[in-house]
Design an enzyme around this catalytic site. Structure first.
Site, short mmCIF file in Angstrom:
data_model
loop_
_atom_site.label_atom_id
_atom_site.label_comp_id
_atom_site.label_asym_id
_atom_site.label_seq_id
_atom_site.Cartn_x
_atom_site.Cartn_y
_atom_site.Cartn_z
CG HIS A 1 -2.85 2.36 9.95
ND1 HIS A 1 -1.54 2.07 10.37
CD2 HIS A 1 -2.72 2.73 8.47
CE1 HIS A 1 -0.63 2.21 9.29
NE2 HIS A 1 -1.28 2.44 7.93
CG HIS B 1 2.72 5.18 4.71
ND1 HIS B 1 2.05 4.01 4.16
CD2 HIS B 1 2.72 6.18 4.00
CE1 HIS B 1 1.88 4.44 2.98
NE2 HIS B 1 2.12 5.54 2.62
CB SER C 1 7.92 -0.11 2.86
OG SER C 1 7.16 -1.03 3.81
CG PHE D 1 -1.81 -1.34 1.49
CD1 PHE D 1 -2.49 -1.88 0.74
CD2 PHE D 1 -1.24 -2.08 2.67
CE1 PHE D 1 -3.10 -3.02 1.09
CE2 PHE D 1 -1.58 -3.57 2.79
CZ PHE D 1 -2.71 -3.84 2.05
N1 SAH Z 1 4.95 -1.10 5.42
C1 SAH Z 1 4.10 -2.13 4.35
C2 SAH Z 1 2.81 -2.23 4.71
C3 SAH Z 1 2.15 -2.49 6.07
S1 SAH Z 1 0.64 -2.78 6.28
C4 SAH Z 1 4.08 -1.41 2.90
O1 SAH Z 1 4.16 -0.29 2.70
O2 SAH Z 1 4.77 -2.30 2.06
C5 SAH Z 1 0.62 -3.07 8.20
C6 SAH Z 1 1.22 -4.39 8.85
O3 SAH Z 1 1.33 -4.33 10.07
C7 SAH Z 1 0.53 -5.61 8.43
O4 SAH Z 1 1.22 -6.69 7.65
C8 SAH Z 1 0.15 -6.29 9.91
O5 SAH Z 1 0.37 -7.60 9.95
C9 SAH Z 1 1.17 -5.53 10.83
N2 SAH Z 1 0.63 -5.32 12.07
C10 SAH Z 1 -0.54 -4.86 12.59
N3 SAH Z 1 -0.51 -4.83 13.77
C11 SAH Z 1 0.61 -5.33 14.59
C12 SAH Z 1 1.48 -5.74 15.58
N4 SAH Z 1 0.86 -5.25 16.88
N5 SAH Z 1 2.42 -6.22 15.67
C13 SAH Z 1 2.96 -6.67 14.54
N6 SAH Z 1 2.58 -6.28 13.30
C14 SAH Z 1 1.45 -5.71 13.30
MG MG Z 2 0.81 2.32 4.92
#
Ligand code: SAH
Ligand code: MG
Length: 211
Positions: free
Chosen positions: A141, A166, A49, A15
């Site tokens: 988020h 982000h 990312s 994303f």
């Molecule tokens: N940074 C990535 C997108 C991350 S999406 C990019 O830009 O390509 C958000 C991620 O956060 C998801 O994969 C989810 O599994 C992770 N996540 C959410 N809450 C979390 C937590 N408490 N501990 C570890 N990972 C978490």
């Molecule tokens: Mg993001």
């Protein structure tokens, strides 16, 4: 950024628009060159990312740690806006992005630079002690996970280091509040000042120690 790495980053599931990825890469280059410590990302997903940041870490002679339980955020689950059925493990019906992350980093040739940490972000943060040249917050988020990431990880950003966040949307019509609230808190704390921005990416520089 290296052509091959850019190709891999663009092709990876995720994303992060290309221009924001490049802005993240530039922040990573600055941080890696500072010599203040490694880079750390919260929220790996499929490694998109992590390629932008990993490429920067390689150029600067440091590493990127990227933390994720790989089970997806609330907003990635079935029925939510950001759900992708391909990342569901058919054996269990649960999300598992770890194989996709490994493939992305392998294709990028960044296995020596990008260190995946599989687990709950707060559990890893509690045991963390290394000062960071850059922290990128892009995990859950929702209110609770976002604040846990802010409180658990920002104290580790070295003075002179960068904090990137982000999905910061000043206008509620564009997206959820917590990342924007984290950004505001960082500025209000007096510990950070604005350094750069692109789309929903905000980059701040730590100017004073603290949380
Ligand atoms: N940074 C990535 C997108 C991350 S999406 C990019 O830009 O390509 C958000 C991620 O956060 C998801 O994969 C989810 O599994 C992770 N996540 C959410 N809450 C979390 C937590 N408490 N501990 C570890 N990972 C978490
Ligand atoms: Mg993001």
């Amino acid at each position: 950024m290296d052509e091959h790495l850019l190709e891999v980053a663009k092709a990876a599931k995720g994303f992060m628009p290309d221009d924001e990825g490049m802005a993240l890469h530039r922040a990573g280059l600055t941080a890696a060159a500072s010599g203040l410590g490694p880079l750390l990302e919260v929220g790996t997903y499929c490694g998109k990312s992590a390629v932008y940041l990993g490429a920067a870490a390689r150029e600067g002679g440091t590493v990127l740690f990227t933390v994720d339980h790989h089970r997806g955020s609330e907003e990635n689950q079935s029925g939510w806006e950001h759900h992708d059925t391909e990342v569901v493990d058919p054996a269990t019906g649960r999300m598992d992005t770890l194989p996709f992350f490994r493939r992305t980093i392998e294709s990028a040739g960044l296995e020596d630079v990008v260190v995946g940490v599989v687990g709950q972000s707060p559990a890893v943060a509690r045991a963390w002690a290394t000062p960071l040249a850059l922290l990128f917050i892009d995990g859950g988020h929702g209110e609770e996970p976002a604040w846990a990431d802010y409180n658990g990880w920002t104290p580790h950003v070295a003075v002179g280091g960068l904090l990137a966040i982000h999905d910061v949307f000043p206008d509620p019509a564009d997206g959820g509040r917590p990342p924007y609230e984290l950004y505001c808190r960082a500025l209000e704390s007096g510990g950070f000042e604005d350094a750069d921005q692109c789309g929903s990416l905000r980059v701040l520089r730590r100017v004073a120690p603290g949380s």
